[in-house]
Design an enzyme around this catalytic site. Structure first.
Site, PDB file in Angstrom:
ATOM      1  N   ARG A 168       0.967  -1.436  -0.082  1.00 43.44           N
ATOM      2  CA  ARG A 168       0.165  -0.006  -0.100  1.00 43.44           C
ATOM      3  C   ARG A 168       0.654   1.360   0.479  1.00 43.44           C
ATOM      4  O   ARG A 168       1.661   1.206   0.207  1.00 43.44           O
ATOM      5  CB  ARG A 168      -0.975   0.339   1.367  1.00 43.44           C
ATOM      6  N   GLU A 207      -4.317   6.931  -5.417  1.00 44.00           N
ATOM      7  CA  GLU A 207      -4.500   6.032  -7.206  1.00 44.00           C
ATOM      8  C   GLU A 207      -6.078   6.920  -7.960  1.00 44.00           C
ATOM      9  O   GLU A 207      -7.291   6.640  -7.103  1.00 44.00           O
ATOM     10  CB  GLU A 207      -4.860   5.018  -6.973  1.00 44.00           C
ATOM     11  N   HIS A 218      -0.391  -0.101 -10.149  1.00 48.61           N
ATOM     12  CA  HIS A 218      -1.490  -0.704  -8.574  1.00 48.61           C
ATOM     13  C   HIS A 218      -2.130  -1.826  -9.600  1.00 48.61           C
ATOM     14  O   HIS A 218      -3.545  -2.585  -9.850  1.00 48.61           O
ATOM     15  CB  HIS A 218      -2.585   0.041  -8.365  1.00 48.61           C
TER      16      HIS A 218
HETATM   17  N1  LIG Z   1      -0.603  -4.743  -4.805  1.00 52.39           N
HETATM   18  C1  LIG Z   1      -1.200  -5.471  -5.005  1.00 52.39           C
HETATM   19  O1  LIG Z   1      -1.638  -5.726  -6.336  1.00 52.39           O
HETATM   20  C2  LIG Z   1      -2.091  -6.761  -3.588  1.00 52.39           C
HETATM   21  C3  LIG Z   1      -2.624  -7.813  -3.957  1.00 52.39           C
HETATM   22  C4  LIG Z   1      -2.990  -7.612  -3.018  1.00 52.39           C
HETATM   23  C5  LIG Z   1      -2.365  -7.575  -1.394  1.00 52.39           C
HETATM   24  N2  LIG Z   1      -1.844  -6.397  -1.127  1.00 52.39           N
HETATM   25  C6  LIG Z   1      -1.311  -5.543  -0.018  1.00 52.39           C
HETATM   26  O2  LIG Z   1      -0.959  -6.392   0.442  1.00 52.39           O
HETATM   27  C7  LIG Z   1      -0.812  -6.816   1.593  1.00 52.39           C
HETATM   28  C8  LIG Z   1      -0.688  -8.010   2.434  1.00 52.39           C
HETATM   29  O3  LIG Z   1      -1.221  -8.899   1.749  1.00 52.39           O
HETATM   30  P1  LIG Z   1      -1.255 -10.786   2.424  1.00 52.39           P
HETATM   31  O4  LIG Z   1      -3.017 -11.321   1.343  1.00 52.39           O
HETATM   32  O5  LIG Z   1       0.017 -10.745   2.346  1.00 52.39           O
HETATM   33  O6  LIG Z   1      -2.110 -10.371   3.777  1.00 52.39           O
HETATM   34  P2  LIG Z   1      -1.849 -10.899   5.153  1.00 52.39           P
HETATM   35  O7  LIG Z   1      -2.321 -10.325   6.459  1.00 52.39           O
HETATM   36  O8  LIG Z   1      -1.404 -12.433   4.964  1.00 52.39           O
HETATM   37  O9  LIG Z   1      -0.462 -10.407   5.682  1.00 52.39           O
HETATM   38  C9  LIG Z   1      -0.337  -9.396   6.111  1.00 52.39           C
HETATM   39  C10 LIG Z   1       1.467  -9.204   6.950  1.00 52.39           C
HETATM   40  O10 LIG Z   1       1.441  -8.150   7.314  1.00 52.39           O
HETATM   41  C11 LIG Z   1       2.151  -8.499   8.736  1.00 52.39           C
HETATM   42  N3  LIG Z   1       1.916  -6.883   9.676  1.00 52.39           N
HETATM   43  C12 LIG Z   1       1.288  -6.182   9.950  1.00 52.39           C
HETATM   44  N4  LIG Z   1       0.744  -5.424  11.066  1.00 52.39           N
HETATM   45  C13 LIG Z   1       2.508  -4.883  10.440  1.00 52.39           C
HETATM   46  C14 LIG Z   1       3.056  -4.327  11.114  1.00 52.39           C
HETATM   47  N5  LIG Z   1       2.264  -3.340  11.695  1.00 52.39           N
HETATM   48  N6  LIG Z   1       4.631  -4.832  10.066  1.00 52.39           N
HETATM   49  C15 LIG Z   1       5.186  -5.499  10.332  1.00 52.39           C
HETATM   50  N7  LIG Z   1       4.298  -6.336   9.443  1.00 52.39           N
HETATM   51  C16 LIG Z   1       2.956  -6.281   9.883  1.00 52.39           C
HETATM   52  C17 LIG Z   1       0.632  -9.565   9.803  1.00 52.39           C
HETATM   53  O11 LIG Z   1       1.609  -9.952  11.061  1.00 52.39           O
HETATM   54  C18 LIG Z   1       1.310  -9.711   8.665  1.00 52.39           C
HETATM   55  O12 LIG Z   1       1.838 -11.149   8.758  1.00 52.39           O
HETATM   56  C19 LIG Z   1      -2.482  -6.661   1.646  1.00 52.39           C
HETATM   57  O13 LIG Z   1      -2.799  -6.207   2.613  1.00 52.39           O
HETATM   58  C20 LIG Z   1      -2.872  -5.628  -0.084  1.00 52.39           C
HETATM   59  O14 LIG Z   1      -2.663  -4.178   1.783  1.00 52.39           O
HETATM   60  C21 LIG Z   1      -1.688  -5.289  -2.498  1.00 52.39           C
HETATM   61  O1  LIG Z   2      -5.247  -4.912  -1.715  1.00 51.76           O
HETATM   62  C1  LIG Z   2      -5.872  -5.814  -2.870  1.00 51.76           C
HETATM   63  O2  LIG Z   2      -5.785  -6.930  -3.227  1.00 51.76           O
HETATM   64  C2  LIG Z   2      -5.267  -5.046  -4.585  1.00 51.76           C
HETATM   65  O3  LIG Z   2      -4.292  -3.891  -3.943  1.00 51.76           O
HETATM   66  C3  LIG Z   2      -6.137  -4.873  -4.786  1.00 51.76           C
HETATM   67  O4  LIG Z   2      -7.417  -3.569  -4.760  1.00 51.76           O
END
Ligand SMILES: NC(=O)c1ccc[n+]([C@@H]2O[C@H](COP(=O)([O-])OP(=O)(O)OC[C@H]3O[C@@H](n4cnc5c(N)ncnc54)[C@H](O)[C@@H]3O)[C@@H](O)[C@H]2O)c1
Ligand SMILES: O=C(O)[C@H](O)CO
Length: 312
Positions: A234, A263, A285
């Site tokens: 993010r 965005e 993104h």
């Molecule tokens: N760019 C994209 O298209 C896209 C797609 C999917 C997800 N994402 C982002 O990726 C993030 C992670 O997704 P995920 O499926 O791995 O989720 P997830 O919940 O499995 O992983 C998030 C991890 O971050 C850790 N975390 C939470 N707070 C934290 C902190 N303060 N410092 C360090 N680590 C911390 C959590 O303990 C967890 O292990 C989502 O929240 C989303 O914002 C982006």
């Molecule tokens: O968090 C997600 O799933 C991606 O960033 C799309 O918004």
């Protein structure tokens, strides 16, 4: 039951959108501006949103609203505290795009590290054809093997990226601001050690009160001058003005960014004003959006609504 999908266009042309229609009367809007949300969700019990913000005032003015389905993993477009207070359930989708985000993270890293666009342009420009010793080392790169690869946020995506980095021969370490440690073969480091020693720092934590504005100029200044910063999580986790200043001041070697605080980014965004634009690789993104992931995402949104209907 009325289901309103506020921004169906964000999912593109995928076949399983129609599945939703079996669950209720679905109104699909291609996209919705913030000031249109309240009127569009009038009478709806379920709202689906990928990118559109659902704010407190909208929830307060929508007595029929019972479930907000975030068609994404990150829930930062919904006021979770307000939803909880008002008894509105919020369900996101975890895990649908793990492989896609990991793939895009590594694609960005390799393109940045190996200067793919630069060398492609060099050959196509005809410059290579004029090179008598068929040698051009305009952008040196280093091997990933043996380098320290830091994961900020070792969740599902972080672990997947960690596995790929390990397959490249990297030493994987992680930092968790939430203080959580995991049973993994990677060392957990303090923020200071993490910043000072990683050759690649890849952000995968969710945006929350612990991670908002975590990577400021002062923190980036603690990184190695040769380090690369990746953010496919993010935008708000990295201070965007500070990153540009840090790149201009050569505090780190480069960065690749898929996500932004606003965005789409405005044309005046600092990322578009860099002294040396080659140091920053940008994507709009797209990390989540492989065809397979979008299909999985809509299946899981439909499952979430189904479970809500079953009272689960
Ligand atoms: N760019 C994209 O298209 C896209 C797609 C999917 C997800 N994402 C982002 O990726 C993030 C992670 O997704 P995920 O499926 O791995 O989720 P997830 O919940 O499995 O992983 C998030 C991890 O971050 C850790 N975390 C939470 N707070 C934290 C902190 N303060 N410092 C360090 N680590 C911390 C959590 O303990 C967890 O292990 C989502 O929240 C989303 O914002 C982006
Ligand atoms: O968090 C997600 O799933 C991606 O960033 C799309 O918004």
């Amino acid at each position: 039951m009325k289901i309103v999908f506020l921004d169906a266009r964000t999912l593109g042309d995928i076949p399983n959108l129609v599945k939703l229609s079996e669950l209720g009367e679905v109104v699909f809007y291609p996209d919705t501006q913030l000031d249109e949300v309240a009127s569009r969700i009038e009478g709806a019990e379920v709202v689906i949103t990928n990118k559109v913000k659902v704010v407190r005032q909208t929830m307060e003015n929508s007595p029929s609203l019972k479930l907000i389905c975030v068609a994404a993993t990150g829930t930062n477009n919904v006021d979770l505290a307000a939803a909880k207070e008002l008894g509105i359930q919020v369900k996101n989708v975890k895990g649908y795009s793990t492989d896609s985000v990991a793939q895009e993270t590594m694609a960005l890293l390799l393109a940045l590290l190996n200067s793919t666009a630069y060398y492609d342009a060099y050959v196509k420009s005809g410059e290579y054809s004029k090179e008598r010793m068929f040698t051009h080392l305009g952008r040196p790169y280093w091997e990933l093997r043996g380098k320290r690869f830091g994961i900020l946020g070792l969740g599902e995506i972080g672990r997947q990226v960690a596995q790929i980095a390990a397959a490249f021969g990297c030493e994987v370490v992680y930092y968790s601001a939430s203080g959580q440690t995991y049973d993994v073969p990677y060392a957990s480091l303090s923020l200071e050690e993490f910043l000072a020693t990683c050759d690649v720092l890849s952000v995968h934590a969710p945006l929350n009160e612990h991670t908002d504005n975590l990577l400021t100029y002062e923190r980036i200044a603690q990184m190695k001058p040769t380090a690369l910063l990746l953010n496919t999580s993010r935008g708000g986790i990295v201070n965007e003005v500070d990153l540009v200043r840090a790149l201009d001041d050569n505090l780190i070697a480069g960065a690749a960014i898929d996500v932004f605080t606003q965005e789409p980014i405005p044309a005046s965004h600092p990322y578009l004003q860099l002294k040396n634009p080659e140091k920053l690789l940008l994507a709009p993104h797209i990390a989540w959006s492989s065809i397979e992931a979008r299909i999985r995402l809509m299946d899981k949104v439909a499952d979430n609504i189904q479970r809500y209907l079953e009272g689960k």
